[in-house]
Design a protein around this motif. Structure first.
Motif, PDB file in Angstrom:
ATOM      1  N   ASP A 113       0.941  -1.099  -0.061  1.00 61.00           N
ATOM      2  CA  ASP A 113       0.121   0.212   0.030  1.00 61.00           C
ATOM      3  C   ASP A 113       0.957   1.229  -0.082  1.00 61.00           C
ATOM      4  O   ASP A 113       0.335   2.383  -0.458  1.00 61.00           O
ATOM      5  CB  ASP A 113      -0.869  -0.046   1.239  1.00 61.00           C
ATOM      6  CG  ASP A 113      -1.658  -1.213   1.353  1.00 61.00           C
ATOM      7  OD1 ASP A 113      -2.729  -1.493   0.440  1.00 61.00           O
ATOM      8  OD2 ASP A 113      -1.604  -2.112   2.319  1.00 61.00           O
ATOM      9  N   TYR A 114       2.126   1.063   0.565  1.00 64.90           N
ATOM     10  CA  TYR A 114       3.081   2.272   0.648  1.00 64.90           C
ATOM     11  C   TYR A 114       4.150   1.577  -0.191  1.00 64.90           C
ATOM     12  O   TYR A 114       4.574   0.389   0.225  1.00 64.90           O
ATOM     13  CB  TYR A 114       3.523   2.754   1.884  1.00 64.90           C
ATOM     14  CG  TYR A 114       2.236   3.230   2.743  1.00 64.90           C
ATOM     15  CD1 TYR A 114       1.939   4.641   2.301  1.00 64.90           C
ATOM     16  CD2 TYR A 114       1.529   2.449   3.482  1.00 64.90           C
ATOM     17  CE1 TYR A 114       0.744   4.961   3.296  1.00 64.90           C
ATOM     18  CE2 TYR A 114       0.385   3.158   4.419  1.00 64.90           C
ATOM     19  CZ  TYR A 114       0.142   4.181   4.124  1.00 64.90           C
ATOM     20  OH  TYR A 114      -0.978   4.712   4.891  1.00 64.90           O
ATOM     21  N   ASP A 127       0.915   3.884  -9.008  1.00 61.95           N
ATOM     22  CA  ASP A 127      -0.103   3.554 -10.143  1.00 61.95           C
ATOM     23  C   ASP A 127       0.074   4.689 -11.264  1.00 61.95           C
ATOM     24  O   ASP A 127       0.044   4.474 -12.471  1.00 61.95           O
ATOM     25  CB  ASP A 127      -1.426   3.589  -9.865  1.00 61.95           C
ATOM     26  CG  ASP A 127      -1.794   2.304  -8.931  1.00 61.95           C
ATOM     27  OD1 ASP A 127      -0.771   1.454  -8.934  1.00 61.95           O
ATOM     28  OD2 ASP A 127      -2.949   2.182  -8.216  1.00 61.95           O
ATOM     29  N   ARG A 186       2.251   6.740  -1.628  1.00 61.73           N
ATOM     30  CA  ARG A 186       1.032   5.766  -1.414  1.00 61.73           C
ATOM     31  C   ARG A 186       0.796   5.318  -3.033  1.00 61.73           C
ATOM     32  O   ARG A 186       1.320   5.415  -3.777  1.00 61.73           O
ATOM     33  CB  ARG A 186      -0.063   6.926  -1.131  1.00 61.73           C
ATOM     34  CG  ARG A 186      -0.434   7.681   0.017  1.00 61.73           C
ATOM     35  CD  ARG A 186      -1.648   8.304   0.125  1.00 61.73           C
ATOM     36  NE  ARG A 186      -1.582   8.881   1.502  1.00 61.73           N
ATOM     37  CZ  ARG A 186      -1.970   8.462   2.357  1.00 61.73           C
ATOM     38  NH1 ARG A 186      -2.385   7.284   2.338  1.00 61.73           N
ATOM     39  NH2 ARG A 186      -2.146   9.350   3.648  1.00 61.73           N
ATOM     40  N   ARG A 187       0.094   4.170  -2.615  1.00 62.20           N
ATOM     41  CA  ARG A 187      -0.494   3.438  -3.878  1.00 62.20           C
ATOM     42  C   ARG A 187      -0.812   4.032  -5.167  1.00 62.20           C
ATOM     43  O   ARG A 187      -0.377   3.908  -6.176  1.00 62.20           O
ATOM     44  CB  ARG A 187      -1.336   2.243  -3.583  1.00 62.20           C
ATOM     45  CG  ARG A 187      -1.549   1.248  -4.514  1.00 62.20           C
ATOM     46  CD  ARG A 187      -0.556   0.213  -4.566  1.00 62.20           C
ATOM     47  NE  ARG A 187       0.257   0.148  -6.015  1.00 62.20           N
ATOM     48  CZ  ARG A 187       1.225  -0.624  -6.149  1.00 62.20           C
ATOM     49  NH1 ARG A 187       1.709  -1.397  -5.392  1.00 62.20           N
ATOM     50  NH2 ARG A 187       1.759  -0.562  -7.450  1.00 62.20           N
TER      51      ARG A 187
END
Length: 313
Positions: A85-86, A165, A160-161
């Motif tokens: 997630d990180y 992305d 952060r994800r």
């Protein structure tokens, strides 16, 4: 979960020390994590060290390239395979202090930021000439491009994800991550720290390598060099018109031919040099376009201990 991406090139001496320190910090944080070690075609025993660490520590995932593709490709491979997630990017030489990770995660968990990036506030131990050129580079690229790059910025950051992305959506072959991090935006907190010496091994960056990397960054994120070439052309055309008028008026009014071949040769050399310089700038952009249109993979993974790893991207 926290994913730590570690590009490695000939880091057999530093990697065990890095693994010991980062593992200690991550275990104290109490978060689940994975260590993504990317072997960028090392010529020493880096891959053997990775295999040993993976056997001894279930948190270690290693990716070994078929050859040296460069640090940018290693970072991209890490982003493609990170499951956390990180996601953080760190060097294996401990110049990116793992002790900063708890503070970085704390800042992200406030919800106010999407990324915590680090910047060196000092360049102790670095040659003065390299430091001077580095500062000039950061000043220049921030003026002529859309990339937001802070002086002293490191690749070491925790994201952060959602930001990862966004970075993955930029699949360009010619990658300059410092510029990409700034271009995608997101709320970034800059965490300052004092420069730390390499714990072991030798730096892989010499002055010429850093200079070429800087040129790549400018070309990848700015069209200003093309504008400079255009203005050179306009300026030289204007000067040529003035020179022609001067010669004609001088001949008609004073009957004085222009004497001396040396001045003529100097002008020809000057104009020819400017033309080659401008063609060289255009050629650099064409070369980048040529590489992009080939659609070659950024990296090829020859070996990994993760069965579902992205091997070619």
């Amino acid at each position: 979960m926290i994913s730590i991406i570690v590009p490695c090139y000939n880091e057999q001496e530093a990697l065990p020390l890095f693994h010991k320190e980062v593992t200690r910090v991550l275990q104290e944080m109490g978060e689940s994590y994975e260590l993504l070690l990317v072997n960028d075609g090392s010529r020493d025993s880096t891959l053997d060290v990775m295999r040993t660490l993976a056997q001894e520590d279930g948190h270690v995932v290693y990716l070994s390239f078929s050859r040296n593709f460069g640090k940018e490709a290693a970072m991209y491979a890490g982003f493609c395979n990170a499951q956390g997630d990180y996601v953080a990017v760190m060097d294996a030489d401990l110049q990116d202090p793992p002790a900063l990770l708890p503070k970085m995660l704390e800042l992200l968990q406030t919800g106010e930021y999407d990324s915590v990036a680090t910047r060196r506030v000092s360049r102790a131990g670095e040659p003065p000439v390299r430091s001077w050129f580095a500062r000039r580079f950061y000043q220049l690229i921030n003026k002529i491009s859309d990339a937001d790059i802070v002086d002293g910025a490191r690749d070491f950051r925790l994201m952060r994800r959602s930001m990862v992305d966004a970075i993955l959506s930029m699949s360009e072959y010619n990658r300059f991550s410092k510029g990409i991090f700034g271009w995608v935006g997101f709320r970034t907190y800059w965490l300052p720290f004092e420069n730390v010496e390499r714990v072991a091994g030798q730096t892989k960056w010499n002055f010429w390598g850093l200079f070429k990397y800087a040129i790549d960054g400018i070309i990848d994120f700015s069209q200003a060099p093309l504008s400079v070439a255009s203005w050179f052309g306009i300026g030289m055309t204007f000067c040529s018109i003035l020179a022609i008028l001067f010669i004609v008026v001088r001949r008609l009014l004073f009957g004085d031919p222009v004497a001396g071949w040396a001045s003529t040769i100097c002008v020809i050399i000057l104009i020819g040099g400017l033309q080659l310089f401008c063609l060289g700038i255009i050629g650099q952009y064409i070369a980048k376009i040529y590489l992009e249109t080939k659609h070659r993979p950024h990296f090829i993974v020859a070996e990994s201990n993760r069965k579902d790893a992205a091997l070619i991207r």
